[in-house]
Write a protein that holds these residues in place. Structure first.
Motif, PDB file in Angstrom:
ATOM      1  N   THR A 174       1.695  -9.412  10.270  1.00 32.23           N
ATOM      2  CA  THR A 174       2.438  -9.308   9.259  1.00 32.23           C
ATOM      3  C   THR A 174       3.622  -8.444   9.553  1.00 32.23           C
ATOM      4  N   HIS A 175       3.556  -7.427  10.683  1.00 32.18           N
ATOM      5  CA  HIS A 175       4.684  -6.844  11.153  1.00 32.18           C
ATOM      6  C   HIS A 175       5.796  -8.043  12.021  1.00 32.18           C
ATOM      7  N   PHE A 199      -1.818 -14.060  -2.749  1.00 29.95           N
ATOM      8  CA  PHE A 199      -3.203 -14.430  -2.905  1.00 29.95           C
ATOM      9  C   PHE A 199      -3.589 -15.405  -3.926  1.00 29.95           C
ATOM     10  N   THR A 256       7.900  -6.898   3.085  1.00 27.46           N
ATOM     11  CA  THR A 256       7.313  -6.926   4.430  1.00 27.46           C
ATOM     12  C   THR A 256       8.428  -7.409   5.678  1.00 27.46           C
ATOM     13  N   ARG A 301      -7.124   2.288  -0.806  1.00 28.26           N
ATOM     14  CA  ARG A 301      -8.179   2.477  -1.876  1.00 28.26           C
ATOM     15  C   ARG A 301      -8.226   1.339  -2.758  1.00 28.26           C
ATOM     16  N   GLU A 302      -6.890   0.936  -3.263  1.00 29.06           N
ATOM     17  CA  GLU A 302      -7.044  -0.056  -4.482  1.00 29.06           C
ATOM     18  C   GLU A 302      -7.504  -1.476  -3.793  1.00 29.06           C
ATOM     19  N   ASP A 303      -6.994  -2.074  -2.663  1.00 27.05           N
ATOM     20  CA  ASP A 303      -7.355  -3.045  -2.079  1.00 27.05           C
ATOM     21  C   ASP A 303      -7.157  -3.133  -0.538  1.00 27.05           C
ATOM     22  N   TYR A 358      -2.441  -6.927  10.218  1.00 23.07           N
ATOM     23  CA  TYR A 358      -1.321  -6.175   9.856  1.00 23.07           C
ATOM     24  C   TYR A 358      -0.145  -6.308  10.939  1.00 23.07           C
ATOM     25  N   ALA A 409      -3.022   2.432  -1.438  1.00 21.83           N
ATOM     26  CA  ALA A 409      -3.196   1.163  -1.456  1.00 21.83           C
ATOM     27  C   ALA A 409      -4.536   0.738  -0.872  1.00 21.83           C
ATOM     28  N   ALA A 467       0.370   4.647   1.356  1.00 23.92           N
ATOM     29  CA  ALA A 467      -0.437   3.536   2.188  1.00 23.92           C
ATOM     30  C   ALA A 467      -2.213   3.859   1.973  1.00 23.92           C
ATOM     31  N   ILE A 520      -7.927  -5.168   1.739  1.00 24.50           N
ATOM     32  CA  ILE A 520      -7.617  -6.250   2.685  1.00 24.50           C
ATOM     33  C   ILE A 520      -6.042  -6.716   2.375  1.00 24.50           C
ATOM     34  N   ALA A 521      -5.837  -6.589   0.861  1.00 27.90           N
ATOM     35  CA  ALA A 521      -4.092  -6.867   0.616  1.00 27.90           C
ATOM     36  C   ALA A 521      -3.377  -5.586   1.331  1.00 27.90           C
ATOM     37  N   ALA A 522      -3.925  -4.278   1.554  1.00 30.87           N
ATOM     38  CA  ALA A 522      -3.004  -3.401   2.218  1.00 30.87           C
ATOM     39  C   ALA A 522      -3.157  -3.851   3.838  1.00 30.87           C
ATOM     40  N   GLU A 523      -4.044  -4.401   4.408  1.00 33.34           N
ATOM     41  CA  GLU A 523      -4.077  -4.812   5.714  1.00 33.34           C
ATOM     42  C   GLU A 523      -2.763  -6.129   5.719  1.00 33.34           C
ATOM     43  N   LEU A 524      -3.047  -6.886   4.843  1.00 38.29           N
ATOM     44  CA  LEU A 524      -2.029  -7.953   4.826  1.00 38.29           C
ATOM     45  C   LEU A 524      -0.583  -7.525   4.511  1.00 38.29           C
ATOM     46  N   MET A 525      -0.600  -6.178   4.070  1.00 43.21           N
ATOM     47  CA  MET A 525       0.779  -5.859   3.809  1.00 43.21           C
ATOM     48  C   MET A 525       1.410  -5.020   4.939  1.00 43.21           C
ATOM     49  N   GLY A 526       0.646  -5.185   5.853  1.00 41.57           N
ATOM     50  CA  GLY A 526       1.218  -4.566   7.196  1.00 41.57           C
ATOM     51  C   GLY A 526       0.706  -3.043   7.412  1.00 41.57           C
ATOM     52  N   ILE A 527      -0.362  -2.721   6.942  1.00 39.11           N
ATOM     53  CA  ILE A 527      -0.793  -1.601   7.095  1.00 39.11           C
ATOM     54  C   ILE A 527      -2.111  -1.431   7.866  1.00 39.11           C
ATOM     55  N   ASN A 528      -1.940  -0.708   9.081  1.00 32.32           N
ATOM     56  CA  ASN A 528      -3.138  -0.700   9.908  1.00 32.32           C
ATOM     57  C   ASN A 528      -4.105   0.226   9.206  1.00 32.32           C
ATOM     58  N   PHE A 552      -2.021  -3.979  -6.050  1.00 34.85           N
ATOM     59  CA  PHE A 552      -2.518  -2.519  -5.998  1.00 34.85           C
ATOM     60  C   PHE A 552      -2.396  -2.119  -7.502  1.00 34.85           C
TER      61      PHE A 552
END
Lengths: 283, 356, 304
Positions: A82-83, A90, A193, B204-206, A79, B202, B199, B208-216, A96
């Motif tokens: 990404t920031h 992918f 992002t 819950r849904e995925d 993350y 997100a 967040a 890894i994707a959440a982390e890669l979209m910038g979510i800690n 989501f």
């Protein structure tokens, strides 16, 4: 083409990634400069996606370092990377799925209000902070001046969807979109992002010739529109040869060739890697 | 898309809350104390369900440690509302720790401190537990809840061990219980409807994707875990002052309680806050109604003079398994009961009738 | 020999026994997890049922004790098979979290079933064994070391049972099918193997071992009630994770280690006795944070 050769946007400094005895990426050394559109190709299992996973921090490389915009991002978490400005899509779509199209984009904007970590990293490297404003968690739950922020975020997300042509579907569930639109949404989500470098993992997979034609235009469009640098994994040679200015070819984890489409097309090693010695590239 | 204006929605919400408060007022005036107790229990269960749902349903972390947080809330608050002399007289095996003996405060502050203590434990436990994934996390959280229970069982001078705490004042009334439920719902809905809530969804849904979209991801999971634990602690405080006696037993403040709450959440719909509220209320009613099975009854000419002990739990668990197999969306699925959805429902209903 | 070392040797046997029982239960968890990636939460309760089956076979059907145990092994195996068929099979393609929640429900169901049909009070084999109850109380003396006969029996039977298990898994056709399925379900079904039957057999096998463990547990700790299996069940799961879940050898190693560590800890520090049960969970947290794949497990790689 590159006004500043001395400072690449991304520098993969002799990166090796091994899983037990299997070496997925071997001594990968490359520099990517601002606004380049680079293709990464190679037979299945050559280690292309692993390169993406190492860049985005999913794997920690066994050897070597990765520099982005002069910052050593090797030890950073996904993350945080990404920031700093690297976004990706992918190979198998990972939206989501239960959230709406608009929400998918909004999630990718979340780091604009939650980025304390990256402030610290940027500060350490003497760079400017990204977004000001603290305690957004409490402000958002207790709704203290948050509704205005939420509105701003929504407007921005909607504008982005308009630009990529998905605004009509903004309130649909992501999983209800047709395949091609889902691919597009993934790219839009990555764009939200606010990346400097965009990594696209097989964006044309499963598309018919007409769709991939459109995709090529779309990729060129977003590069200019968002001032991006793009690294792209793709199997569809037409797409790769059509838009990439530079192509890196991998086989068994190593770079076997690099150059512009013309050079790659005639490179003997590449031809061998792909189809044995009889293969010839036919347009 | 059918929509109501925000103003109408706010008006309707205020109206329904006032209306509900009026109903509760009537209940408090005219119902007997047995029925009132059940109505209070409904709200307590609903708080437990909504707070577990935030962790399990909305963030997608399968935590089985809820009973541990409830236990912490229950003990913390009860030790604060019991008078020093009560504590001295009930701690028989080992005298009460002098600091704890002299701490005393009112119910409201005790409830909040119960929530905060649970939240603090969630913070400590969250560090190791949330690093794990999926099933491991489930077992580890269950394990932590058991560790907490075992500590409560053995820390004689603090918890009075297996004897438990008795004579806790029955402070939990209809206003405290339902008032705290309202606070819980408002807080958690507000969280879910913010960028932070998105967040969590997100994640819950995925993940890894959440982390890669910038979510800690870790930090957000921890936030969810702590807030869920806070309200679990609140519900524990209310529960303690409803039960008036608390013991660290498997069946009351142990894994069985966590199973109960899981049943409420799944029955209502994993991921739906409205579902959890309905699930909690339904469960309280169902348990009370099934109590008939454990009283004397006659069925098919067979007479059970003492009822059948445990049959109630057998029925509940059967319902639970059948729900999981045939209807695992539960009552609400992941949907929420909103004014828009009610409005749409009636619109459709009208259209159907009009068409005929 | 001083008193301390006598105590240590005696407890070494105790630890081996408890560890062996953990191992017998743990292999049931690990086999199911290896195939379905499902924690069969109800496994500890299946063990409880194994105890009750043996108990009622002896009390109601007047079977001799040994026959009662054989009866229980088969009945529990069938129970395990049915649990899979009824509760887990319909959810094979559902999200894993649904299956896990159902397993929790199943555990709860079996416990309440036992309360309703067998009563919630404590029962014991002591009375039913009558004149044979000496197998519980008889002890062997070697110098100053006193070892209950039952402890030795339990250790021997455990070893013997584990040997049979390893023979089944590694030397028979059905065992080969089990191993194939745990590697790759879709491919195995293409090879013409009846996957559901093999999964059912795995449940049955694990449950049979749990029954054996259960009866021995109930002989060693003579009182049992509907929640008896809960705690050893959890501990055995921890043992399986400790050794590396999915690995048969790991489960056995983890079981013995957990039992030995637990007993030795109490021997050396008697004051922590009350916290014995908390200790296993701390091991779990520790192993999961340091080496999540367990002692003998393989590290899994995140696929993106």
């Amino acid at each position: 083409m590159n006004d500043n050769k001395s400072s690449p946007l991304l520098h993969m400094d002799h990166v090796t990634m091994a899983f037990g005895g299997l070496i997925a990426v071997n001594d990968f050394e490359n520099k990517i400069y601002k606004n380049e559109l680079v293709g990464l190709i190679g037979p299945n299992g050559a280690g292309k996606t692993t390169v993406f996973n190492v860049i985005t921090g999913i794997y920690y490389p066994t050897k070597g370092k990765i520099f982005f915009d002069g910052i050593d991002i090797t030890p950073l978490k996904p993350y945080q990377i990404t920031h700093l400005g690297i976004a990706r899509t992918f190979q198998n779509i990972r939206l989501f799925s239960d959230l709406s199209v608009l929400e998918n984009v909004l999630v990718a904007q979340h780091h604009t209000i939650d980025n304390a970590d990256v402030d610290r990293i940027l500060k350490k490297h003497g760079k400017e902070k990204k977004v000001k404003g603290k305690a957004w968690f409490w402000r958002s739950v207790l709704k203290l001046g948050y509704m205005k922020k939420e509105k701003e975020m929504k407007n921005e997300a909607y504008k982005l969807l308009e630009k990529v042509g998905l605004s009509d579907l903004a309130w649909e569930k992501a999983s209800s979109l047709p395949y091609g639109q889902q691919r597009k949404l993934e790219i839009a989500r990555a764009l939200a992002t606010k990346p400097k470098l965009l990594l696209l993992d097989e964006p044309a997979a499963g598309m018919n010739p007409k769709e991939s034609e459109e995709l090529m235009k779309f990729i060129k469009f977003i590069r200019d529109e968002f001032d991006l640098t793009i690294l792209l994994i793709e199997h569809d040679m037409k797409v790769v040869m059509g838009i990439c200015e530079r192509i890196i070819v991998m086989d068994y984890g190593s770079i076997i060739a690099e150059g512009n489409p013309m050079e790659i097309r005639t490179n003997k090693k590449v031809i061998e890697a792909y189809l044995g010695k009889e293969w010839e590239y036919a347009e | 898309m059918e929509k109501l204006s925000n103003k109408t929605k706010t008006m309707l919400t205020i109206f329904i809350i006032v209306f509900f408060a009026f109903l509760l007022f009537l209940a408090s005036r005219y119902l007997d104390s047995y029925r009132l107790r059940i109505i209070n229990l409904m709200a307590i269960y609903a708080i437990m369900a909504v707070s577990l749902n935030l962790i399990n349903g909305i963030t997608g972390i399968l935590s089985l440690g809820h009973a541990g947080f409830i236990l912490i809330g229950a003990y913390t608050s009860a030790l604060l509302t019991l008078t020093p002399s009560q504590k001295v007289s009930s701690f028989i095996i080992e005298p009460v720790n002098p600091i704890i003996q002299n701490l005393h405060t009112n119910f409201f502050v005790a409830t909040i401190l119960g929530g905060l203590m649970a939240a603090f434990f969630a913070f400590l436990i969250g560090w190791p537990v949330l690093k794990l994934s999926g099933d491991y996390l489930a077992i580890a959280s269950l394990g932590f809840a058991e560790v907490i229970r075992i500590l409560a069982l053995n820390a004689q001078s603090i918890t009075n061990g297996a004897l438990g705490l008795k004579g806790i004042p029955e402070y939990t009334n209809i206003w405290w219980a339902w008032g705290w439920l309202l606070v819980t719902i408002v807080f958690i809905v507000s969280l879910v409807k913010s960028s932070y809530g998105r967040a969590l969804l997100a994640i819950r849904e995925d993940r890894i994707a959440a982390e890669l979209m910038g979510i800690n991801v870790f930090k957000h999971e921890l936030i969810s875990f702590i807030i869920g634990a806070f309200f679990a602690g609140i519900s524990g405080a209310l529960y303690a002052h409803w039960l008036t006696t608390i013991e660290p037993k498997i069946t009351t403040l142990g894994p069985i309680l966590t199973f109960y709450i899981l049943i409420m959440v799944v029955l209502g719909g994993l991921g739906s806050i409205s579902g959890s509220v309905v699930g909690g209320i339904t469960f309280a009613l169902l348990m009370e109604w099934l109590r008939n099975l454990e009283d004397p009854f006659t069925i098919f000419g067979l007479n059970f003079p003492n009822g059948i002990k445990g049959l109630r739990l057998l029925v509940i668990s059967t319902i639970f398994i059948l729900t999981m197999i045939f209807w695992n969306r539960g009552i609400f699925g992941r949907n929420e009961l909103t004014w828009d959805s009610i409005y749409r429902f009636f619109k459709r209903f009208k259209k159907k009738r009009g068409g005929k | 020999m001083n008193l301390n070392s006598v105590l240590i040797i005696q407890n070494l046997f105790n630890g081996l026994m408890v560890g062996g029982l953990y191992a017998l239960i743990a292999v049931g968890y690990t086999m199911v997890y290896g195939i379905l990636r499902l924690i069969n939460f109800a496994h500890g309760d299946i063990m409880t049922m194994g105890i009750y089956f043996a108990f009622y076979a002896v009390v109601l059907m007047k079977m001799p004790f040994f026959l009662g145990v054989i009866f229980s092994i088969f009945a529990t195996a069938i129970l395990g098979f049915l649990v899979d068929r009824i509760a887990y099979k319909p959810l094979r393609n559902a999200p894993r979290i649904s299956a896990l929640i159902t397993a929790i429900g199943m555990s709860f169901f079996i416990e309440s079933f036992a309360v309703v049909f067998f009563g919630s009070n404590y029962k014991s084999f002591l009375k039913t064994l009558g004149s044979n109850s000496s197998i519980i109380f008889k002890t062997y003396k070697i110098g100053k070391i006193i070892i209950p006969q039952i402890t030795l029996y339990v250790i021997l039977i455990t070893f013997f049972t584990l040997l049979i298990l390893f023979y089944i898994v590694y030397k028979t056709k059905i065992g080969m099918a089990m191993r194939a399925i745990s590697a790759d379900i879709p491919t195995t079904s293409l090879m013409g193997i009846n996957v559901d039957l093999v999964i059912g057999f795995t449940f049955a096998l694990g449950s049979a071992l749990a029954a054996i463990a259960g009866v021995m547990w109930a002989l060693r700790y003579p009182n049992f009630y509907p929640y008896t299996g809960f705690n050893p069940g959890l501990k055995a799961f921890i043992a399986a994770v400790f050794g590396g879940i999915g690995s048969l050898q790991g489960a056995v190693l983890g079981g013995f280690l957990l039992g030995l560590i637990e007993i030795m800890l109490i021997t050396l520090f008697p004051s922590v006795m009350q916290y014995k049960d908390a200790f296993a969970f701390l091991i779990l947290i520790l192993i999961l944070t340091i080496k999540p794949s367990g002692l003998l497990g393989k590290r899994s790689i995140v696929k993106v």
